[in-house]
Design an enzyme around this catalytic site. Structure first.
Site, PDB file in Angstrom:
ATOM      1  N   ARG A 219       0.817  -1.184  -0.084  1.00  0.00           N
ATOM      2  CA  ARG A 219      -0.138   0.086   0.065  1.00  0.00           C
ATOM      3  C   ARG A 219       0.854   1.326  -0.176  1.00  0.00           C
ATOM      4  NH1 ARG A 219      -5.322   0.078   3.559  1.00  0.00           N
ATOM      5  NH2 ARG A 219      -3.936   1.007   5.043  1.00  0.00           N
ATOM      6  N   ASP A 220       2.118   1.204  -0.032  1.00  0.00           N
ATOM      7  CA  ASP A 220       3.004   2.353  -0.131  1.00  0.00           C
ATOM      8  C   ASP A 220       4.221   2.204  -1.199  1.00  0.00           C
ATOM      9  OD1 ASP A 220       3.676   4.922   0.757  1.00  0.00           O
ATOM     10  OD2 ASP A 220       4.622   4.378   2.230  1.00  0.00           O
TER      11      ASP A 220
END
Length: 567
Positions: A219-220
């Protein structure tokens, strides 16, 4: 080994010192800091030695400590999931802990630099030998020291370009990026650079595929979290931890913390599940940037950036790098589709397509078409426009049914071919009204200028005709009331001779018949005036005018960008 200590006594004294005191010689738990390696929005990374095993690790100090028991358990769960990942391109998590002030984790030490640092070096390259690998070697030789930053509060990235560069964002004008050196402009069109970039992203996609199979979503993904070592291998860092602290920031502040540049549209809007396709989108943006040597999404401020991520399509990568052929362009833009369902279903598919491209084999990605995303226009549509469109849809359906009713009546009343011809003519008129009204309504909803002014003309005509009709109705009513038409259907002679009136009640009055016909046509005329006047007001009001100008400017901007980028 994964462990969580609520309080670590050996670190209490050190943590109570000023933050800048966490330097060489300071001990936190089983780790003794030797020097700083880097700094970012989530904390500072130190080179440290794990005393019990006598090995060097990357010790990441992660900001504020967790005070709630549920937060501690979640932090442990996320880090444990990341620690289970075993892949040569994933930096392994060795240990996690917490002292009275901060959380920290020990990770595998990667002798490399981030792709963000490599990109910054490539953007200002002056050597003819510049490449991703030489950028890594040069950076490692410099032994950079990160600036001191606070990590006892969440750090929100500014609107400066990623990597902390003071260079202004490049424009979307389609001209050569003025912030790239001449050598960098040549470098990005070098086939060796293109192939090396594809190899790096392929390996990163394979690492993500392994993590996704274990149920872990990063997610990053961004250049800062992809490290390239001296041997040329890419390593993905910060699994699980970035996800946890992002969730905490949103929970406590209600705002996105960090740089949203590489966030997927579903992350920005908060709509839909966040799954592995989010990582695919972010990795696709990294691939885009490595090929273009410029940020993939450009905006003047944070708000515009978020809106651009959600609504605006990426310009074709081949427009920014002529060395990118159609096959690679298809791969890049399938990975970066706004709709998750249109992206690669898995990171392994993404990696397989890149491998096929490198091997000269057919790929699965479809062609990419650069279109204006109308969702930004739709999102700003005022209620007056919707009302005008509904009026035209209603009028179209009403006219169609009314004229078709008359058409059927004419078919049965007129004998032979006359009825057929009249029915056909009436049906053609009815169908024309239906199609025209539907087209105008749809065009108004889509901010088509022709539909707006055609609607204004028709609404004006309808309102004018209806107003004239109302005046005629009023005149007819007064005329009917002031004239004695006499009875209808009664033989006057028997009545004059004293004969009996016909059975069945009083005679039918011509006045009543005229008034009845007037009443029958009055309601449609009044409705025509109301609908025509309402549509006219909705189409000419200030909110509608602003929206149509906004849509026009957005389309002109898109067309100009397309023409200039393609030049």
């Amino acid at each position: 080994m994964t462990h969580l200590d609520p309080v670590i006594d050996t670190a209490a004294g050190a943590a109570a010192r000023p933050r800048a005191a966490l330097e060489a010689g300071v001990q936190i738990g089983d780790f003794r800091i030797e020097r700083r390696l880097g700094a970012g929005g989530m904390g500072i990374v130190y080179l440290a030695r794990q005393l019990s095993l006598d090995r060097l690790v990357a010790l990441k100090v992660l900001g504020q400590a967790l005070s709630r028991g549920t937060d501690v358990k979640r932090f442990q769960r996320e880090a444990q999931a990341a620690a289970r990942l075993k892949h040569p391109s994933i930096a392994q998590v060795f240990y996690i802990g917490q002292d009275r002030h901060v959380c920290y984790l020990a990770m595998e030490l990667i002798d490399g630099v981030s792709l963000r640092t490599a990109l910054d070096r490539l953007g200002t390259a002056t050597s003819v030998e510049a490449s991703l690998d030489t950028a890594v070697t040069e950076e490692l030789g410099d032994n950079p020291v990160a600036p001191i930053v606070r990590f006892d509060v969440p750090t929100v990235d500014s609107d400066r370009p990623p990597g902390g560069s003071d260079r202004a964002p490049a424009s979307d004008s389609g001209q050569l990026n003025p912030y790239l050196s001449p050598r960098a402009r040549e470098l990005r069109t070098n086939q060796a650079h293109v192939r090396r970039v594809c190899e790096v992203i392929r390996d990163a996609a394979q690492a993500l595929a392994h993590a996704h199979e274990q149920g872990v979503v990063h997610r990053d993904i961004k250049p800062d979290n992809l490290l390239l070592d001296r041997r040329g291998r890419v390593h993905v860092i910060d699994f699980g931890v970035a996800r946890f602290f992002d969730d905490q920031s949103v929970t406590y502040t209600g705002q996105l913390v960090g740089t949203p540049l590489y966030m997927s549209p579903e992350q920005v809007t908060g709509r839909g599940a966040i799954d592995s396709r989010t990582d695919i989108y972010s990795l696709g943006l990294v691939l885009y940037e490595l090929l273009a040597l410029r940020v993939p999404v450009e905006a003047t401020n944070r708000e515009n950036l978020l809106r651009t991520i959600v609504t605006k399509s990426l310009p074709p990568i081949s427009w920014r790098n002529s060395a990118v052929n159609s096959e690679l362009e298809r791969i890049v833009h399938r990975a970066t589709q706004k709709d998750p369902d249109q992206r690669y279903a898995s990171a392994s598919e993404f990696a397989a397509d890149l491998e096929n491209y490198l091997q000269g084999q057919p790929i699965t990605a479809p062609p990419y078409h650069y279109r204006l995303d109308e969702r930004e226009i739709t999102a700003a549509r005022p209620s007056e426009v919707v009302s005008a469109a509904v009026i035209f849809f209603v009028l179209a359906f009403f006219l169609f049914t009314s004229i078709e009713s008359v058409s059927l009546m004419m078919f049965f009343m007129l004998p032979g071919m006359s009825g057929v011809v009249m029915c056909a003519i009436q049906s053609g008129i009815a169908l024309t009204c239906l199609l025209l009204g539907s087209a105008i309504g749809s065009g108004v909803l889509a901010a088509q200028t022709w539909a707006r002014w055609t609607g204004v003309a028709i609404s004006s005509l309808l309102a004018t005709v209806s107003l004239v009709g109302i005046v005629m109705v009023v005149i007819a009513v007064f005329a009917a009331l002031n004239n004695d038409f006499g009875p209808v259907g009664l033989d006057p002679e028997p009545a004059a001779q004293g004969g009996a009136a016909p059975a069945g009640g009083p005679p039918f009055s011509m006045r009543n018949m005229v008034l009845g016909m007037i009443a029958m046509y009055s309601l449609p005329i009044v409705m025509g005036l109301a609908l025509g006047g309402s549509a006219l007001w909705c189409l000419l009001c200030r909110a509608t005018g602003r929206w149509f100008r906004f849509a026009r400017d957005l389309r002109l901007e898109h067309r100009a960008a397309k023409e200039q980028l393609a030049a």
